[in-house]
Motif scaffolding. Structure first.
Motif, short mmCIF file in Angstrom:
data_model
loop_
_atom_site.label_atom_id
_atom_site.label_comp_id
_atom_site.label_asym_id
_atom_site.label_seq_id
_atom_site.Cartn_x
_atom_site.Cartn_y
_atom_site.Cartn_z
N VAL A 1 0.86 -1.18 0.00
CA VAL A 1 0.00 0.00 0.00
C VAL A 1 0.89 1.23 0.00
N TYR A 2 0.66 2.14 -0.96
CA TYR A 2 1.48 3.34 -1.10
C TYR A 2 0.61 4.58 -0.84
N ARG A 3 1.22 5.56 -0.19
CA ARG A 3 0.63 6.89 -0.03
C ARG A 3 1.50 7.90 -0.76
N PHE A 4 0.87 8.95 -1.27
CA PHE A 4 1.59 9.97 -2.04
C PHE A 4 1.99 11.13 -1.14
N SER A 5 3.25 11.55 -1.27
CA SER A 5 3.76 12.67 -0.49
C SER A 5 4.74 13.46 -1.35
N LYS A 6 4.73 14.77 -1.16
CA LYS A 6 5.65 15.64 -1.88
C LYS A 6 6.98 15.85 -1.14
N HIS A 7 7.13 15.19 0.00
CA HIS A 7 8.31 15.41 0.83
C HIS A 7 9.06 14.10 1.02
N GLU A 8 10.36 14.21 1.10
CA GLU A 8 11.20 13.03 1.33
C GLU A 8 11.17 12.65 2.80
N VAL A 9 11.12 11.36 3.08
CA VAL A 9 11.10 10.85 4.45
C VAL A 9 12.11 9.72 4.59
N ASN A 10 12.47 9.47 5.80
CA ASN A 10 13.36 8.36 6.14
C ASN A 10 12.71 7.60 7.28
N THR A 11 12.10 6.48 6.97
CA THR A 11 11.30 5.77 7.96
C THR A 11 11.35 4.28 7.70
N GLU A 12 10.87 3.51 8.69
CA GLU A 12 10.78 2.08 8.55
C GLU A 12 9.47 1.69 7.84
N ILE A 13 9.50 0.55 7.22
CA ILE A 13 8.34 0.06 6.47
C ILE A 13 7.58 -0.93 7.34
N ALA A 14 6.31 -0.63 7.61
CA ALA A 14 5.47 -1.54 8.39
C ALA A 14 5.10 -2.74 7.53
N TRP B 1 -7.21 13.76 -0.64
CA TRP B 1 -5.78 13.59 -0.37
C TRP B 1 -5.24 14.72 0.50
N ARG B 2 -4.38 14.32 1.40
CA ARG B 2 -3.59 15.26 2.19
C ARG B 2 -2.20 14.66 2.34
N ASP B 3 -1.21 15.51 2.41
CA ASP B 3 0.18 15.05 2.47
C ASP B 3 0.47 14.51 3.86
N LYS C 1 -8.54 17.14 10.34
CA LYS C 1 -9.33 15.92 10.25
C LYS C 1 -9.38 15.43 8.81
N ARG C 2 -9.64 14.14 8.71
CA ARG C 2 -9.80 13.56 7.39
C ARG C 2 -11.08 14.10 6.75
N LYS C 3 -10.97 14.44 5.48
CA LYS C 3 -12.13 14.92 4.74
C LYS C 3 -12.61 13.80 3.85
N LEU C 4 -13.80 13.28 4.17
CA LEU C 4 -14.35 12.16 3.43
C LEU C 4 -15.44 12.65 2.49
N VAL C 5 -15.48 12.07 1.31
CA VAL C 5 -16.51 12.37 0.32
C VAL C 5 -17.38 11.13 0.19
N MET C 6 -18.61 11.25 0.63
CA MET C 6 -19.55 10.14 0.60
C MET C 6 -20.54 10.36 -0.54
N HIS C 7 -20.97 9.27 -1.13
CA HIS C 7 -21.93 9.33 -2.23
C HIS C 7 -23.25 8.67 -1.85
N SER C 8 -23.57 8.65 -0.58
CA SER C 8 -24.80 8.03 -0.13
C SER C 8 -25.98 8.94 -0.44
N PRO C 9 -27.16 8.39 -0.68
CA PRO C 9 -28.33 9.22 -0.92
C PRO C 9 -28.75 9.94 0.34
N SER C 10 -29.42 11.07 0.17
CA SER C 10 -29.86 11.86 1.32
C SER C 10 -31.01 11.17 2.02
N SER C 11 -31.22 11.52 3.28
CA SER C 11 -32.25 10.87 4.08
C SER C 11 -33.65 11.26 3.64
N SER C 12 -33.78 12.35 2.87
CA SER C 12 -35.10 12.78 2.43
C SER C 12 -35.62 11.95 1.26
N GLN C 13 -34.76 11.15 0.64
CA GLN C 13 -35.21 10.35 -0.48
C GLN C 13 -35.96 9.12 0.01
#
Length: 924
Positions: A318-331, A654-656, A668-680
Motif C-alpha cells: 500500500v502506497y501513499r503519495f507525499s511531496k516530501h522526502e522521508v526516512n522511515t521504517e516500512i510496516a 488527499w492530504r500530504d 481531520k480527514r475529509k471524506l466524500v460520501m456518495h450516499s443518498p440523502s435521508s429525504s429520499q
C-alpha cells in the motif's frame, strides 16, 4: 558521384550521369562502409580487421593512411593486431578544429565482455561510448547538408535495438540529450495495465514534478536536437493516465491525454524488499527465480492518491503519495490464508450459527501482525514464512509514492502461498482487501492490523449452496488446474502456466501437461521451472469447448463435481455504500465479494462512529448472510442510484502525510460520501450491477430482486468487463475471448454494440486489455506497443483533428557560394535546364502549351450559385484560367499574323527597292 565498397575489398566510384565507373581501388580486407572526405577529394573506408583507410582520388592505387584505432601497437614495429570489424564510419569536418571520425565496432578481441560501443575520434583524443543495447545504425547531425563544405557536426543520433539516444558533440565529455520520447516502455515486459480517463486535472502536473526529480543527472544542457512534426490536441480536454506494471516490479505512470504518450513517474516496488543473495533464495523460501517482484495486479484511487500493488510472490504493498522526502521504517504484516477442507462439516442450521462472531476472531487475527518470521521445524517443511523479506532498517523514500504497509502471505504446512487473484482498496474506510484461491483477507492499513483471514467456505457458513462433503487433500498434494489465478482468465489458462516473463518477440509453446505443472507448482508459488516462453493453445476452439465443459461442471448441481473443484477463488472485490441485508433500511459500508463459481457474498463493515475514534477503535468485518448467484466467475461490480446514475465508492480527499505544515498534519480527514440523502425514498432506490464471465445481472436493493439479466455469451467467455461513463450516461463494456467488444445499457442491460474486433491470439492481449470512461480502451498489441481504441462516435468524429503532422515544412537551404575564381577556372560546370537556356519562356514569349482551353458550361454565370464556397472558388479559378489561356492563345495567333504581315511588307518593300535601285532621279 556514388562511392560503393564491396566485401572483396573493392571500391568503385560511379558517375551517375555517364553510368560508368570513374575509379576502382582494391584493398586486402573486406569493406563495411565508406565516407567522403572534405570537398570530395578523399574518402575513408572501414574494414573487417578493425582498420580505417584514407584514400586519395588522384592516386587510388593504395591508401595513403591506414590506422587501427583500438589495435595494440607492437613493440617490434609490426602492424597492430587486428580488431573486431568496424561496421560503419563517418568523417565530418570542422572549420576551427580537427575533423570528427565516428565509427561503431572496432574493439579489440581480448575485451569480449565489453558492451556495444560507439567511438568518437577528435584529433588525438579517442572516446569510447558503451551502449546498453546493440547498435543498429547511427547518423551524424551537421550544420550544413552539403558535403563539399565544412559540415560542423553537433550531435550523433544512435539507434539501438531497444532505445534511441543522441550524443552531444559540442561538449568535451560527450553527454547525451534527455530523451523526451517514451522509447523505453519495453525496458521490462509489461505484465498488467490500468487506464484512467477524466481523472483529476492536478494529477498529471504533480506526477510530472515528482518524476522530474528522479531523473538522472549528467544530461546535455541543450534542447533535444531532433525536430519535426506537430501535435494536434483537438477538442479533447480531459486528462488521461495509463499505468503499466512490469516484470521487474516497476510501475510507470504515463500521460495519455489526447494521443500523446509521455512518461510521468516511475515507481520501483522492489525497493521495499531485501535483495536476494546468490544461494540464499532457496534457503529462505522458494520464489520465482527470475521475476520475484513482477506486478500482477494494481488498484489506484486518483482522488485520494492511494496506490496498491499485488505482486506475483503473494504480497500486497500500500502506497501513499507525499511531496516530501522521508526516512522511515516500512510496516509489514503477515497473513495466513489456509484452505482446510478436512475441517469442514456439513452444517446443521439449528446447531451451528451461520457465521462466527467477528469479535471473537479479532485477537487471534491481530496476533498475525508483525514482521517476525517463525519457522515450524518439521524436517524441511516450511511454515509461516513469506516468500520475500521486507527491509527492517529505515529506508529513504523520495517524493512521490512511499510504501505505507507491506502485506505478505506465508507458507502453510509446507505449501507455498497462492497468487493473489483480486484486490480492492478504499481510502475512506482505510481498508484493503485481497483474495486468492484459498480465501479472503481484509487489512486495516490505518491501524496496521489484520481484520479478517478466512477461507472461502467459511464465508458462506450455512448459506453455502453446495454442501461440500468433508475430505482431506493432504494425501495427494495435488491442486485443481482451474485455480482462477488471474482475473478474467479462470478455466482458460491453468494457474501454473501463466508465467509473467514473456519474450520480447513472441510467445511460444505452452506445456501440454497440467498435472506435471501442478507438481512443479508445489515447489514454487509463482513460477514453473522450465521454459521461459508460453503462448495460447494452438486450437482455440478446442480449448473453448473444454472450458465450456468446466463451466457446466462449475454450475452443475452435482455435489460430486463441486467436491472435485472444492477450491473456490476470490475473483472480484468492491467496496461500496450498500444494503447488506434484505431488511436494512439504510445503506452501510459493505464489501462485495465475487468468487470463481459465480457466487456473490456481502460482508458488513462496522466502522467507528466518529473519525476521532478511527485510529483507536477496531473495525468489525462480518458476513451478512446474503448470497447471490451468477453463471461463471464474477468479474466486476458497480452500484447505481435510483435514477440510474453511477454511485462511486466513498473516498478520502488527499492530504500530504509528511507535510511540513502542522495544520495539515493535524486536520481531520475529509471524506466524500456518495450516499443518498435521508429525504429520499428509502425503498428500492439502489441497483447493484454484477457481471461474470457469462452473464450480467442487475439487482434491486435492499429487496435483492433480480430486475434484469442478460446472457452475454454462450460459446465463449469474457476476459474483461467494466462499468464506464459515456456521453453523460453509464454502460457496461465487455471484451470477449472470441474478439467481440460489446456494450450494454444500464440498468436495463440492452445490447448497444457488438463488434467483432480482435480475436485473442496472444495471452498479452488478454492480460492487458482494459476499458475506461469516455468510450476508450487499450491493450498491448506487442511487447513494445500500446494499442488504443475507441467505441465512441464522438471520439471517431474528432480523431482526424487529434492526429498530428509527421513532417513540418521548412525552407530549402541556400546553395553554397561557388566563388568567382572557382566558378571561372575550376570545378565542374553548373547544370542548367535546357528549357531554361533555350526555351521561349526566357525570351518573354508565351508558350503554346502554357494553357489549354477546356470548354466549360456557362462560363462565370454558371457557377454563381456556388459563390462563397470552396468548390465555387475553385471553379471560378479554373474558368478564369481557361479564359486566360484562351486569351493568351488568341494573342499568340494575332502576334503570328502580325509577324506574317510584317514579313510580307518587308518583302514587298525589298522588291520595290530592287526595282528602283539603278534608276536616276530624272527617270521617274
Amino acid at each position: 558521384q556514388l562511392l560503393i565498397g564491396y566485401e572483396n575489398g573493392t571500391v568503385v566510384l560511379w558517375d551517375l550521369r555517364s553510368k560508368r565507373a570513374d575509379l576502382r581501388a582494391y584493398y586486402d580486407e573486406a569493406i563495411h562502409s565508406v565516407a567522403w572526405h572534405h570537398e570530395g577529394k578523399q574518402f575513408m573506408c572501414s574494414h573487417s580487421d578493425g582498420s580505417l583507410t584514407l584514400w586519395n582520388l588522384k592516386s587510388p592505387n593504395r591508401p595513403f593512411q591506414t590506422t587501427i584505432p583500438h589495435g595494440k601497437i607492437q613493440r617490434d614495429g609490426k602492424k597492430p593486431e587486428s580488431c573486431k570489424p568496424i561496421l560503419k564510419v563517418e568523417y565530418k569536418t570542422c572549420k576551427n578544429s580537427e575533423p570528427f571520425v565516428i565509427f561503431s565496432g572496432g574493439l579489440s578481441y581480448d575485451k569480449a565482455c565489453r558492451r556495444p560501443s560507439l567511438t568518437i575520434m577528435h584529433g588525438k583524443a579517442i572516446t569510447v561510448l558503451e551502449m546498453d543495447h546493440p547498435i543498429v545504425d547511427f547518423l551524424t547531425l551537421c550544420e550544413t547538408p552539403y558535403p563539399n563544405e565544412f559540415q560542423e557536426p553537433y550531435a550523433v543520433v544512435v539507434l539501438l535495438e531497444k532505445d534511441l539516444i543522441v550524443v552531444d558533440l559540442t561538449q568535451s565529455n560527450f553527454p547525451i540529450f534527455e530523451n523526451p520520447y517514451p522509447i523505453d516502455i519495453h525496458e521490462s515486459p509489461v505484465t498488467c495495465t490500468e487506464y484512467f480517463a477524466d481523472c483529476p486535472p492536478d494529477l498529471i502536473p504533480v506526477l510530472y514534478s515528482v518524476g522530474a526529480k528522479h531523473k538522472k543527472q549528467g544530461y546535455s544542457n541543450k534542447e533535444w536536437p531532433i525536430s519535426g512534426g506537430a501535435w494536434n490536441l483537438g477538442a479533447q480536454t480531459y486528462p488521461e493516465i495509463i499505468i503499466t506494471g512490469h516484470a521487474d516490479g516497476s510501475v510507470k505512470f504515463w500521460d495519455a491525454s489526447a494521443i500523446t504518450l509521455q512518461m510521468l513517474y516511475k515507481l520501483k516496488t522492489s525497493k521495499v524488499f531485501e535483495k536476494q543473495k546468490l544461494g540464499e533464495g532457496k534457503a529462505t523460501a522458494e520464489i520465482v527465480e527470475e521475476d520475484p517482484f513482477a506486478v500482477q495486479m494494481m488498484y489506484w484511487c486518483p482522488e485520494s492518491r492511494i496506490f496498491c500493488v499485488a505482486g506475483v510472490s503473494a504480497y500486497v504493498v500500500v502506497y501513499r503519495f507525499s511531496k516530501h522526502e522521508v526516512n522511515t521504517e516500512i510496516a509489514s504484516l503477515e497473513v495466513r490464508l489456509q484452505y482446510e477442507v478436512e475441517d469442514i462439516i456439513t452444517p446443521e442450521p439449528e446447531i451451528i450459527p451461520p457465521f462466527p462472531d467477528a469479535s471473537s476472531q479479532l485477537p487471534s487475527l491481530k496476533s498475525l501482525s508483525g514482521s517476525t518470521n517463525t519457522v515450524a521445524c518439521e524436517g524441511t517443511m516450511k511454515d509461516s514464512i513469506p516468500c520475500l523479506s521486507v527491509k527492517t532498517r529505515p529506508v529513504r523514500m523520495p517524493p512521490g509514492y512511499q510504501a505505507d504497509l507491506v502485506i505478505q502471505l506465508v507458507w502453510v504446512d509446507g505449501e507455498p502461498p497462492q497468487q493473489i487473484t483480486s484486490l480492492a482498496v478504499n481510502s475512506a474506510y482505510g481498508l484493503v482487501a485481497f483474495g486468492n484461491c484459498n480465501g479472503l483477507a481484509v487489512v486495516d492499513f490505518m491501524q496496521k492490523t489484520v481484520l479478517l483471514s478466512m477461507g472461502t467456505l467459511e464465508l458462506y457458513g450455512s448459506s453455502d449452496p453446495y454442501q461440500r462433503q468433508p475430505r482431506s487433500p493432504r494425501k495427494s498434494k495435488q491442486f485443481a488446474a482451474d485455480n482462477f489465478c488471474m482475473r478474467g482468465l479462470s478455466n482458460f489458462y491453468p494457474d501454473l502456466t501463466k508465467r509473467i516473463r514473456t519474450s520480447y518477440q513472441s510467445l511460444t509453446e505452452l506445456s501440454d501437461s497440467p498435472v506435471s505443472l501442478e507438481l512443479e507448482r508445489c515447489k514454487s508459488p509463482t513460477s514453473v521451472k522450465g521454459s521461459r516462453k508460453l503462448s495460447l493453445p494452438t486450437d482455440l476452439k478446442t480449448d473453448l469447448e473444454n472450458r465450456e465443459n468446466s463451466f457446466s461442471r462449475s454450475r452443475s448441481s452435482s455435489v460430486s463435481s463441486i467436491d472435485r473443484d472444492s477450491k473456490e477463488a476470490i475473483t472480484a472485490l468492491y467496496f461500496m455504500e450498500s444494503f447488506a441485508r434484505k431488511n436494512d433500511s439504510a445503506v452501510s459500508p459493505c464489501l462485495w465479494v465475487g468468487t470463481g463459481l459465480g457466487m456473490v457474498l456481502i460482508l458488513s463493515l462496522n466502522l467507528p462512529a466518529s473519525d476521532d475514534l478511527r485510529q483507536s477503535e477496531p473495525v468489525m468485518v462480518s458476513p451478512s448472510g446474503t448470497v447471490l448467484t451468477l453463471k461463471g466467475a464474477v468479474l466486476t461490480f458497480a452500484c447505481l442510484d435510483c435514477m440510474g446514475t453511477l454511485t462511486h465508492p466513498p473516498y478520502e480527499v488527499w492530504r500530504d502525510p509528511h507535510s511540513a505544515d502542522e495544520g495539515e498534519k493535524t486536520r481531520k480527514r475529509k471524506l466524500v460520501m456518495h450516499s443518498p440523502s435521508s429525504s429520499q425514498d428509502m425503498g428500492d432506490h439502489q441497483f447493484a450491477v454484477i457481471c461474470s464471465e457469462k452473464q450480467a445481472k442487475v439487482f434491486s436493493l435492499p429487496s435483492q430482486t433480480c430486475l434484469y439479466v442478460h446472457n452475454i455469451t454462450e460459446t465463449s467467455f469474457l476476459l474483461r468487463a467494466d462499468v464506464v461513463t459515456l456521453c453523460n450516461s453509464v454502460c457496461l463494456a465487455c471484451f470477449c475471448a472470441n474478439g467481440h467488444i460489446m456494450t450494454l445499457s444500464l440498468p436495463s442491460l440492452r445490447p448497444l454494440l457488438d463488434i467483432n474486433y480482435l480475436p485473442v491470439t496472444d495471452m498479452r492481449i488478454a492480460r492487458t486489455f482494459c476499458f475506461t470512461n469516455e468510450g476508450q480502451a487499450l491493450y498491448l498489441s506487442s511487447p513494445t506497443e500500446i494499442q488504443r481504441l475507441t467505441y465512441s462516435q464522438e471520439m471517431c468524429d474528432n480523431l482526424q483533428d487529434m492526429l498530428g503532422d509527421l513532417f513540418t515544412p521548412v525552407e530549402t537551404p541556400e546553395a553554397q557560394n561557388r566563388g568567382f575564381l572557382k566558378g571561372l577556372f575550376g570545378g565542374s560546370g553548373q547544370a542548367f535546364d535546357r528549357e531554361e537556356l533555350f526555351g521561349e519562356a526566357t525570351a518573354g514569349k508565351a508558350s503554346r502549351s502554357l494553357a489549354q482551353h477546356i470548354p466549360g458550361s456557362g462560363g462565370i454565370e454558371g457557377v454563381r450559385g456556388a459563390a462563397g464556397g470552396v468548390i465555387g472558388d475553385l471553379t471560378r479559378a479554373r474558368i478564369a484560367l481557361d479564359e486566360r489561356g484562351q486569351k493568351l492563345g488568341e494573342l499568340d495567333e494575332r502576334t503570328a499574323s502580325m509577324m506574317a504581315s510584317a514579313e510580307a511588307f518587308s518583302k514587298h518593300a525589298h522588291e520595290v527597292m530592287l526595282k528602283y535601285k539603278d534608276k536616276k532621279w530624272y527617270q521617274f
